[in-house]
Design a protein around this motif. Structure first.
Motif, PDB file in Angstrom:
ATOM      1  N   ARG A 100       0.603  -1.264  -0.076  1.00 27.92           N
ATOM      2  CA  ARG A 100      -0.005  -0.075   0.126  1.00 27.92           C
ATOM      3  C   ARG A 100       0.968   1.121  -0.097  1.00 27.92           C
ATOM      4  N   LEU A 101       0.268   2.452  -0.542  1.00 26.90           N
ATOM      5  CA  LEU A 101       0.794   3.599  -0.374  1.00 26.90           C
ATOM      6  C   LEU A 101      -0.405   4.411   0.097  1.00 26.90           C
ATOM      7  N   ASP A 102      -0.197   5.229   1.223  1.00 30.14           N
ATOM      8  CA  ASP A 102      -1.640   5.798   1.786  1.00 30.14           C
ATOM      9  C   ASP A 102      -2.217   6.795   0.654  1.00 30.14           C
ATOM     10  N   THR A 105      -0.081   9.735  -0.403  1.00 24.72           N
ATOM     11  CA  THR A 105       1.296   9.519  -0.878  1.00 24.72           C
ATOM     12  C   THR A 105       1.122   9.155  -2.286  1.00 24.72           C
ATOM     13  N   TYR A 132      12.170   6.586  -0.209  1.00 22.95           N
ATOM     14  CA  TYR A 132      10.958   7.688  -0.433  1.00 22.95           C
ATOM     15  C   TYR A 132      11.416   9.055  -0.206  1.00 22.95           C
ATOM     16  N   ARG A 186       1.358   4.138   7.157  1.00 24.05           N
ATOM     17  CA  ARG A 186       1.918   5.330   7.252  1.00 24.05           C
ATOM     18  C   ARG A 186       3.377   5.445   7.926  1.00 24.05           C
ATOM     19  N   GLN A 187       4.205   4.457   7.759  1.00 24.40           N
ATOM     20  CA  GLN A 187       5.393   4.542   8.652  1.00 24.40           C
ATOM     21  C   GLN A 187       6.070   5.736   8.499  1.00 24.40           C
ATOM     22  N   VAL A 188       6.752   6.043   7.352  1.00 20.02           N
ATOM     23  CA  VAL A 188       7.552   7.199   7.167  1.00 20.02           C
ATOM     24  C   VAL A 188       6.750   8.624   7.718  1.00 20.02           C
ATOM     25  N   ARG A 189       5.555   8.599   7.445  1.00 19.57           N
ATOM     26  CA  ARG A 189       4.836   9.974   8.251  1.00 19.57           C
ATOM     27  C   ARG A 189       5.096   9.705   9.619  1.00 19.57           C
ATOM     28  N   LEU A 202       5.024  13.265   0.081  1.00 26.89           N
ATOM     29  CA  LEU A 202       5.734  12.067   0.287  1.00 26.89           C
ATOM     30  C   LEU A 202       5.619  11.130  -1.011  1.00 26.89           C
TER      31      LEU A 202
HETATM   32  N1  URA Z   1       5.209   5.620   4.650  1.00 24.54           N
HETATM   33  C1  URA Z   1       4.120   6.219   4.655  1.00 24.54           C
HETATM   34  O1  URA Z   1       4.007   7.249   5.557  1.00 24.54           O
HETATM   35  N2  URA Z   1       3.096   6.115   3.708  1.00 24.54           N
HETATM   36  C2  URA Z   1       3.071   5.412   2.726  1.00 24.54           C
HETATM   37  O2  URA Z   1       2.234   5.412   1.907  1.00 24.54           O
HETATM   38  C3  URA Z   1       4.028   4.598   2.660  1.00 24.54           C
HETATM   39  C4  URA Z   1       5.275   4.762   3.598  1.00 24.54           C
END
Ligand code: URA
Length: 234
Positions: A100-102, A105, A132, A186-189, A202
């Motif tokens: 998934r991509l949110d 994103t 990313y 939503r890991q990166v966020r 993102l």
């Molecule tokens: N990290 C995020 O926050 N959103 C994504 O869609 C993928 C990775």
């Protein structure tokens, strides 16, 4: 897929000839005489003159897409929003996004009907690096990224070590390349939120060495054989 196209792809007859066979009542879908223009699903049983058509091996499709923001990463959406599958050519195959991509994103997404490959790519033990581009509000220093690099806690889960570096910074924003080998929601966020920073843009730019460069927002292309082979051996 339309029944006449299906019969043509299976080499039974040209589309026009297939239509004649349908009109003559010779073709059945799951035991019911087919009508002109009927749709065929993957698991339907097709007979011609009551003889079952032996299906060829399932045709496998592999696409990469540059997902725009504001599109959901599912096959269908109960709120009627546009999904990534709406961007694919019509094949009649059940093609789904790998991971998934949110909603907000954008960037690189793989879509396929190859369940085995999808399972491998999505399996957390595969630890496939995904890179990313994140634009963070305000100024950041390399030192500010240290907690993110070594692992931050997200709802009791400690993120794995990852790579991150600044590609541009000024008073208004900082652009960071971050490569993670996992894929929590939503890991990166959330990683940036955990250090009190807001991700305002993102985009996933790479999965392993595959990169989304060259595709406009919303554009889709088939993967090359080399790219499929690469993913199968990641
Ligand atoms: N990290 C995020 O926050 N959103 C994504 O869609 C993928 C990775």
């Amino acid at each position: 897929m339309r029944i006449n196209k299906f019969l043509a792809e299976y080499g039974v007859a040209s589309r026009r000839r297939a239509d004649e066979m349908i009109q003559a009542g010779r073709v059945k879908i799951n035991g019911i005489t087919a009508q002109l223009g009927a749709d065929v699903q993957d698991d339907d049983v097709i007979t011609i003159d009551d003889k079952q058509l032996v299906r060829q091996e399932k045709k496998l499709y592999y696409y990469m897409m540059n997902k725009p923001k504001g599109v959901v990463c599912t096959v269908s959406d109960d709120r009627g929003r546009k999904t990534v599958v709406d961007y694919l050519p019509q094949t009649g195959a059940r093609i789904f996004p790998v991971g998934r991509l949110d909603y907000a994103t954008e960037g690189l997404l793989i879509l396929t009907n190859d369940g085995e490959l999808a399972y491998r790519l999505m399996n957390p033990t595969s630890e496939i690096p995904k890179t990313y581009l994140a634009r963070i509000e305000g100024t950041l220093t390399e030192k500010d990224l240290n907690p993110i690099r070594s692992g931050v806690e997200l709802d009791g889960y400690l993120t794995k070590k990852c790579k991150a570096h600044i590609v541009e910074t000024n008073k208004a924003y900082t652009k960071v390349h971050i490569t993670i080998t996992e894929g929590k929601n939503r890991q990166v966020r959330r990683m940036f939120e955990s250090i009190g920073r807001n991700v305002e843009f993102l985009k996933r730019i790479k999965i392993g060495q595959l990169n989304v460069g060259g595709l406009d927002r919303g554009e889709v292309r088939e993967l090359t054989q080399e790219e499929v082979f690469y993913l199968q051996n990641l």
